[in-house]
Scaffold this active site. Structure first.
Site, PDB file in Angstrom:
ATOM      1  N   ASP A 158      -3.159   0.470   0.430  1.00 15.07           N
ATOM      2  CA  ASP A 158      -4.596   0.667   0.429  1.00 15.07           C
ATOM      3  C   ASP A 158      -5.228  -0.604  -0.136  1.00 15.07           C
ATOM      4  O   ASP A 158      -5.262  -0.802  -1.348  1.00 15.07           O
ATOM      5  CB  ASP A 158      -4.969   1.898  -0.398  1.00 15.07           C
ATOM      6  CG  ASP A 158      -6.472   2.158  -0.381  1.00 15.07           C
ATOM      7  OD1 ASP A 158      -7.230   1.253   0.040  1.00 15.07           O
ATOM      8  OD2 ASP A 158      -6.892   3.255  -0.789  1.00 15.07           O
ATOM      9  N   TYR A 207      -6.850   5.271  -6.491  1.00 19.11           N
ATOM     10  CA  TYR A 207      -7.877   6.001  -5.760  1.00 19.11           C
ATOM     11  C   TYR A 207      -7.809   5.616  -4.295  1.00 19.11           C
ATOM     12  O   TYR A 207      -7.703   4.438  -3.960  1.00 19.11           O
ATOM     13  CB  TYR A 207      -9.264   5.640  -6.323  1.00 19.11           C
ATOM     14  CG  TYR A 207     -10.418   6.335  -5.630  1.00 19.11           C
ATOM     15  CD1 TYR A 207     -10.562   7.717  -5.714  1.00 19.11           C
ATOM     16  CD2 TYR A 207     -11.366   5.616  -4.909  1.00 19.11           C
ATOM     17  CE1 TYR A 207     -11.618   8.360  -5.083  1.00 19.11           C
ATOM     18  CE2 TYR A 207     -12.432   6.251  -4.279  1.00 19.11           C
ATOM     19  CZ  TYR A 207     -12.554   7.627  -4.370  1.00 19.11           C
ATOM     20  OH  TYR A 207     -13.603   8.262  -3.753  1.00 19.11           O
ATOM     21  N   LYS A 244     -14.833  -1.938   2.358  1.00 12.77           N
ATOM     22  CA  LYS A 244     -15.611  -2.843   1.503  1.00 12.77           C
ATOM     23  C   LYS A 244     -15.904  -4.210   2.154  1.00 12.77           C
ATOM     24  O   LYS A 244     -16.795  -4.287   2.977  1.00 12.77           O
ATOM     25  CB  LYS A 244     -14.945  -2.946   0.128  1.00 12.77           C
ATOM     26  CG  LYS A 244     -14.876  -1.541  -0.508  1.00 12.77           C
ATOM     27  CD  LYS A 244     -14.608  -1.439  -1.972  1.00 12.77           C
ATOM     28  CE  LYS A 244     -14.863   0.000  -2.425  1.00 12.77           C
ATOM     29  NZ  LYS A 244     -13.739   0.711  -2.979  1.00 12.77           N
TER      30      LYS A 244
HETATM   31  C1  PLP Z   1     -13.439   2.230  -2.550  1.00  9.65           C
HETATM   32  C2  PLP Z   1     -12.048   2.620  -2.255  1.00  9.65           C
HETATM   33  C3  PLP Z   1     -11.738   3.613  -1.320  1.00  9.65           C
HETATM   34  C4  PLP Z   1     -12.791   4.484  -0.688  1.00  9.65           C
HETATM   35  O1  PLP Z   1     -13.669   3.776   0.097  1.00  9.65           O
HETATM   36  P1  PLP Z   1     -15.107   4.433   0.428  1.00  9.65           P
HETATM   37  O2  PLP Z   1     -15.718   3.469   1.386  1.00  9.65           O
HETATM   38  O3  PLP Z   1     -15.827   4.553  -0.875  1.00  9.65           O
HETATM   39  O4  PLP Z   1     -14.843   5.755   1.040  1.00  9.65           O
HETATM   40  C5  PLP Z   1     -10.416   3.829  -0.994  1.00  9.65           C
HETATM   41  N1  PLP Z   1      -9.444   3.110  -1.569  1.00  9.65           N
HETATM   42  C6  PLP Z   1      -9.695   2.149  -2.471  1.00  9.65           C
HETATM   43  C7  PLP Z   1      -8.579   1.358  -3.054  1.00  9.65           C
HETATM   44  C8  PLP Z   1     -11.003   1.891  -2.858  1.00  9.65           C
HETATM   45  O5  PLP Z   1     -11.252   0.985  -3.799  1.00  9.65           O
END
Ligand code: PLP
Length: 428
Positions: A240, A145, A268
């Site tokens: 990511d 994701y 995060k």
């Molecule tokens: C949470 C997450 C996102 C998206 O971040 P948001 O602040 O919710 O838009 C993207 N990549 C990874 C790996 C994530 O865990």
């Protein structure tokens, strides 16, 4: 039974104005049933709901709260900053300070740009990779994701590398067409994609430790293979690390695996519980971002002073090797206790863990990709989740998420969690 009268009432009211009663889908507990708890307060490892029930929290806002809820140092920093103004839409020194701390921790990020979410970070990194390479296609992995931007809302067909199909109505076929999908840990699939689309793949984007299909580790040689292949074919490698950054190690997964991506996405933890994301990497690439270059990307609240302050305070606390040792110890206790409890209840479980990230898969086989994750028994998971809630344990309400431990989780919290798990496992 715990009463959920107030949460039920609040949920009903919420559904009048908010689709599904929430502002982010998993919060509605759709996958597990039951009433989503409306939270009124959090402190340390615990949260309290609108009915006065208290829970040990393993969601921790889905990752940001590695220090636990309402950490006194972070709260003070935010309060002090708020008194001086909440947003200026002008440059502040705090942005440079946090950027410097991140760059020191993650040296591949020579320069970076702050945004307000992980979604924005990944979306902007993709735009930049396309601009830098002059190519259109990207490769992503099934079950990874990267936020909800259109070109990343594409998953795979059936594990086999295939042309992307949109995962959501509203994503056009032509957008999805540029997103190629490979199975996680399937290096051969990536090799085939590079062979099939030579000179047209701008970037490979990957969660170096996958944590959005539940937790799945990269197989030996997978990340180094991606590094080698993308370089050979003139594509950028984007890690990511929105979850793994400052979570699995101070330097993120790239420090653990010793791989240097061209671009990295963060979010995060670096916002200390406030809305922040960042993307960054090689200086020659980042210099293309406006205003130093032509790749447009902007944000009214980007580099927001409250968020910068919360991030700086959080990273100052995390920049201490004993922090990650303590998180590892807690994680190990939880994992071993859960494994023993499952064994005692003759329950086939596979537990994946990296430090303070952990997923309990209701499956006898270990999970290596999205296909194996999907073979888990989600109905048993749902019963587990509801049973744990009843015992005062707030576990992530989906089989395909990781649980998060924080520094605030005590050995007593973990004991209480294991006691609950022993009881709930026996009922399954
Ligand atoms: C949470 C997450 C996102 C998206 O971040 P948001 O602040 O919710 O838009 C993207 N990549 C990874 C790996 C994530 O865990």
């Amino acid at each position: 039974m715990k009463t959920t009268k107030n949460s039920q009432r609040l949920f009903k009211q919420a559904r009048r104005y908010l689709p599904g009663g929430v502002d982010s889908p998993v919060r509605a507990f759709g996958a597990v049933g039951g009433i989503p708890r409306f939270i009124v307060k959090g402190k340390g490892s615990k949260i309290r709901d609108a009915d006065g029930n208290s829970y040990i929290d393993y969601v921790c806002s889905w990752g940001p709260l590695i220090l636990g809820h309402a950490d006194r140092r972070v709260v003070k920093a935010i309060r002090d900053a708020a008194g001086k103004g909440t947003s200026f839409g002008a440059a502040t020194e705090m942005e440079t300070r946090l950027a410097g701390m991140i760059s020191a921790a993650v040296p591949s990020m020579q320069m970076l740009r702050f945004v307000s979410s992980g979604t924005e970070a990944a979306m902007s990194a993709i735009r930049l990779a396309r601009a830098f390479t002059g190519r259109g296609r990207i490769v992503k992995f099934d079950g990874c994701y990267h936020g909800h931007s259109d070109s990343l809302l594409v998953s795979g067909g059936s594990g086999m590398a295939t042309l992307g199909i949109p995962d959501s109505p509203g994503v056009t076929a032509s957008t999805a067409m540029d997103t190629l999908v490979a199975g996680y840990n399937d290096l051969d699939a990536v090799r085939r994609l590079f062979a099939k689309y030579p000179d047209s793949i701008a970037a490979v984007i990957v969660e170096p430790i996958a944590a959005n299909m539940g937790l799945a580790h990269p197989a030996r040689g997978f990340l180094s293979g991606l590094r080698r292949l993308s370089k050979e074919h003139g594509a950028l490698l984007i890690f990511d690390e929105v979850i793994s950054g400052f979570r699995v190690a101070y330097g993120g997964a790239q420090a653990l695996y010793n791989i240097k991506p061209d671009l990295t996405c963060l979010g995060k933890i670096i916002g200390g519980g406030l809305p922040v994301g960042a993307y960054g990497g090689r200086r020659d690439i980042m210099q293309m971002v406006a205003p130093s270059g032509k790749v447009y990307q902007a944000g009214t609240l980007s580099g927001n002073p409250l968020a910068m302050t919360a991030g700086i305070t959080t990273l100052e606390i995390l920049n201490d090797p004993s922090v990650y040792r303590r998180l590892e110890e807690k994680g190990e206790l939880l994992q071993q206790g859960l494994a023993a409890a499952a064994c005692g209840a003759c329950l086939p479980l596979s537990i994946a863990r990296e430090g303070s990230l952990l997923t309990v898969f209701f499956s006898a086989e270990s999970v290596t990709d999205y296909a194996s994750a999907r073979r888990c028994d989600t109905s048993v998971f749902a019963r587990f989740l509801r049973g744990m809630l009843e015992e005062g344990i707030y576990w992530p309400p989906s089989q395909f998420e990781a649980a998060f431990l924080s520094l605030a989780h005590s050995l007593r919290d973990i004991d209480a969690t294991l006691r609950a798990a022993r009881k709930v496992f026996k009922q399954l």
